[in-house]
Design an enzyme around this catalytic site. Sequence first.
Site, mmCIF file in Angstrom:
data_model
loop_
_atom_site.group_PDB
_atom_site.id
_atom_site.type_symbol
_atom_site.label_atom_id
_atom_site.label_comp_id
_atom_site.label_asym_id
_atom_site.label_seq_id
_atom_site.Cartn_x
_atom_site.Cartn_y
_atom_site.Cartn_z
ATOM 1 N N ALA A 168 -31.051 -72.742 141.236
ATOM 2 C CA ALA A 168 -30.676 -71.509 141.932
ATOM 3 C C ALA A 168 -31.081 -71.514 143.396
ATOM 4 O O ALA A 168 -30.603 -70.684 144.161
ATOM 5 C CB ALA A 168 -31.294 -70.307 141.237
ATOM 6 N N PHE B 255 -50.242 -61.168 130.196
ATOM 7 C CA PHE B 255 -51.277 -62.195 130.168
ATOM 8 C C PHE B 255 -52.562 -61.551 129.660
ATOM 9 O O PHE B 255 -52.805 -60.347 129.882
ATOM 10 C CB PHE B 255 -51.514 -62.772 131.565
ATOM 11 C CG PHE B 255 -50.524 -63.833 131.968
ATOM 12 C CD1 PHE B 255 -50.912 -65.160 132.110
ATOM 13 C CD2 PHE B 255 -49.187 -63.508 132.216
ATOM 14 C CE1 PHE B 255 -50.004 -66.132 132.490
ATOM 15 C CE2 PHE B 255 -48.273 -64.481 132.600
ATOM 16 C CZ PHE B 255 -48.684 -65.801 132.729
ATOM 17 N N THR C 226 -38.886 -67.556 129.076
ATOM 18 C CA THR C 226 -39.630 -67.064 127.911
ATOM 19 C C THR C 226 -39.183 -65.643 127.561
ATOM 20 O O THR C 226 -38.978 -65.316 126.383
ATOM 21 C CB THR C 226 -41.138 -67.092 128.207
ATOM 22 O OG1 THR C 226 -41.510 -68.408 128.592
ATOM 23 C CG2 THR C 226 -41.941 -66.671 126.996
ATOM 24 N N ARG D 151 -29.914 -72.239 130.688
ATOM 25 C CA ARG D 151 -29.542 -73.532 131.274
ATOM 26 C C ARG D 151 -30.311 -74.678 130.633
ATOM 27 O O ARG D 151 -31.359 -74.484 130.023
ATOM 28 C CB ARG D 151 -29.823 -73.520 132.780
ATOM 29 C CG ARG D 151 -28.984 -72.553 133.574
ATOM 30 C CD ARG D 151 -29.513 -72.403 134.989
ATOM 31 N NE ARG D 151 -30.855 -71.845 134.986
ATOM 32 C CZ ARG D 151 -31.713 -71.938 135.992
ATOM 33 N NH1 ARG D 151 -31.377 -72.583 137.090
ATOM 34 N NH2 ARG D 151 -32.900 -71.386 135.913
ATOM 35 N N TRP E 14 -44.765 -63.770 124.274
ATOM 36 C CA TRP E 14 -45.370 -65.101 124.325
ATOM 37 C C TRP E 14 -46.342 -65.276 123.161
ATOM 38 O O TRP E 14 -46.345 -66.308 122.493
ATOM 39 C CB TRP E 14 -46.095 -65.315 125.658
ATOM 40 C CG TRP E 14 -46.600 -66.718 125.846
ATOM 41 C CD1 TRP E 14 -45.954 -67.759 126.446
ATOM 42 C CD2 TRP E 14 -47.867 -67.240 125.411
ATOM 43 N NE1 TRP E 14 -46.732 -68.901 126.416
ATOM 44 C CE2 TRP E 14 -47.908 -68.607 125.783
ATOM 45 C CE3 TRP E 14 -48.964 -66.688 124.750
ATOM 46 C CZ2 TRP E 14 -48.994 -69.429 125.514
ATOM 47 C CZ3 TRP E 14 -50.055 -67.504 124.460
ATOM 48 C CH2 TRP E 14 -50.068 -68.864 124.852
ATOM 49 N N LYS F 126 -39.590 -66.183 133.051
ATOM 50 C CA LYS F 126 -38.228 -65.642 132.939
ATOM 51 C C LYS F 126 -37.507 -66.198 131.711
ATOM 52 O O LYS F 126 -36.911 -65.437 130.942
ATOM 53 C CB LYS F 126 -37.448 -65.959 134.218
ATOM 54 C CG LYS F 126 -36.064 -65.306 134.266
ATOM 55 C CD LYS F 126 -35.404 -65.448 135.598
ATOM 56 C CE LYS F 126 -35.086 -66.874 135.981
ATOM 57 N NZ LYS F 126 -36.149 -67.678 136.513
ATOM 58 N N LYS G 32 -43.045 -78.564 136.577
ATOM 59 C CA LYS G 32 -42.951 -77.597 135.489
ATOM 60 C C LYS G 32 -43.352 -78.190 134.136
ATOM 61 O O LYS G 32 -43.939 -77.501 133.306
ATOM 62 C CB LYS G 32 -41.529 -77.046 135.400
ATOM 63 C CG LYS G 32 -41.137 -76.210 136.609
ATOM 64 C CD LYS G 32 -39.742 -75.642 136.482
ATOM 65 C CE LYS G 32 -39.686 -74.544 135.450
ATOM 66 N NZ LYS G 32 -38.373 -73.858 135.459
ATOM 67 N N PHE H 293 -34.848 -68.601 139.235
ATOM 68 C CA PHE H 293 -35.776 -68.106 140.259
ATOM 69 C C PHE H 293 -35.707 -66.582 140.393
ATOM 70 O O PHE H 293 -35.376 -65.880 139.435
ATOM 71 C CB PHE H 293 -35.548 -68.821 141.592
ATOM 72 C CG PHE H 293 -35.845 -70.289 141.534
ATOM 73 C CD1 PHE H 293 -37.077 -70.748 141.064
ATOM 74 C CD2 PHE H 293 -34.915 -71.235 141.930
ATOM 75 C CE1 PHE H 293 -37.364 -72.105 140.996
ATOM 76 C CE2 PHE H 293 -35.201 -72.602 141.870
ATOM 77 C CZ PHE H 293 -36.421 -73.028 141.398
#
Length: 559
Positions: free
Chosen positions: A276, A384, A76, A97, A412, A74, A108, A304
């Site tokens: 969140a 991906f 990214t 954030r 990405w 998200k 993470k 999230f």
Amino acid sequence: MAAVKSDIEIARMAQKKQIMEVGAALGIPAEQLAPYGHDKAKVSADFIHGLSDRPDGRLILVTAINPTPAGEGKTTTTVGLGDGLNRIGKKAVICVREPSLGPCFGMKGGAAGGGHAQVIPMEDINLHFTGDFHAITSAHNLLAAMIDNHLYWGNALDIDVRRITWRRAMDMNDRALRQMVGALGGVANGFPRECGFDITVASEVMAILCLAEDFEDLEQRLGGIIVAYRRDKTPVFARDLKADGAMAVLLKDAMQPNLVQTLENNPAFVHGGPFANIAHGCNSVIATKAALKLGDYVVTEAGFGADLGAEKFFDIKCRKAGLKPAAAVIVATVRALKMNGGVAKEALGAEDVAALTRGCANLGRHIANVRRFGVPVVVAINHFTTDTDAEIAAVQDYVSRHGADAILCRHWAEGSAGITELAERVVELADGGQADFKPLYPDAMPLMEKIETVASKIYHAGEVTADKSVRDQLAAWEAQGYRELPVCIAKTQYSFSTDPTLRGAPEGHVVHVREVRLSAGAGFVVAITGEIMTMPGLPSSPSAERIFLNDDGHIEGLF
């Protein structure tokens, strides 16, 4: 085949601009920026106040399906979309954030985007940054210290020691601190009592900083924090302890938004960081509103899945700040949708259109939920390399049947060049006048009904249960004048239900509210459900085990 570079390696190779140059491109004079080194700065409150007469740009929300171990991307996508909008000639600003140290050292390992769609300096943003979280932690714990000091020196406010609600905070996952007994060791150390810690991102001080419009509003909200109750059950506020002024002073610099840049040198505000799943999950109002004055399009995220972050963005942040989102992007991956369809993580590399189709029910639920708020939607398929043409087509067909577009995004790997199609579609939606934003429930609805409304309409729960003590507490707060507040439901991020293992789009499940907390200063009521914790723990093999300084003096292990 060349090895794929890690996020931190890509970030380290970035050709950064001086932060004054980034600010100048937004029209921020150098004297209105307080630099923290050469690549990050705080924007002065005076400059932001001077923007009030300017028109607002379009606000774009990036949200996602329920997170899975397969990854969604998200942040990214938020960064990539901001770069993509700038690439197609739009003046866009990103608002995200600040990462918490807890997840960075827990699961993470970092939260500044990924691949060729990152905000930089990545290491600084993930580790300490400009000290905002330390200031929030200090302000929170100053209040805690003043409560116990007041008790020690005679308790003139007649605080009932059994009804102190203000806990302590630290920005780290530490399950041993969840429930404690403090002030042991004799008379000189005060009165022993049960207490505990929350992670800083769950602190009401964090929520207040992220919802406050300016310094005066900040101080007013801090004073409105309820810290305890007297024996007659009347509330004791932070202002009763005369703590609000000193707390605000500690937060004076933290209130100023942080300006950084993307890998492509586009401007980004990184400010505030409430979770969140246990808070409202959005960056600061002051950063978002400043960005709307400085850019034609503002891309922001909410934490999230859309059942948590987007709902709270709409029902808390937008409601309280008067924001009108123009469009929303829901991020999904083929891998995560297959997990929602029952595929194990280790088997995600194999094509499985049937499982993917089953898992798309999760995506469909989120599309319907966001539309319920009157906001037009587009789906971003975060690509991906293991995705097959058949799987991508299946997602696009499913979304098309739900009346929306699903656009394949390669940001990405390719940066802004890989997301221009999404950027063009977002501009069409945002400029098309389709948005008719409205919150899910009215202010005047009783608090328990608000909880039930979110649970039934967003989570598709069949029932909401709560002990009599919870219902009585909500009724008491309504009698004290807090009925108009929105609700902030603390729930697992992994499922629409309160069971983190229940993926897909479950129906008819039971949501049990085990505890409620009044965040009177922030302006919402927290309803804690299931097994959610306001102080997380570390996993069996935390990311901290793999973070170190290499022989060249570079940080390794953040990703």
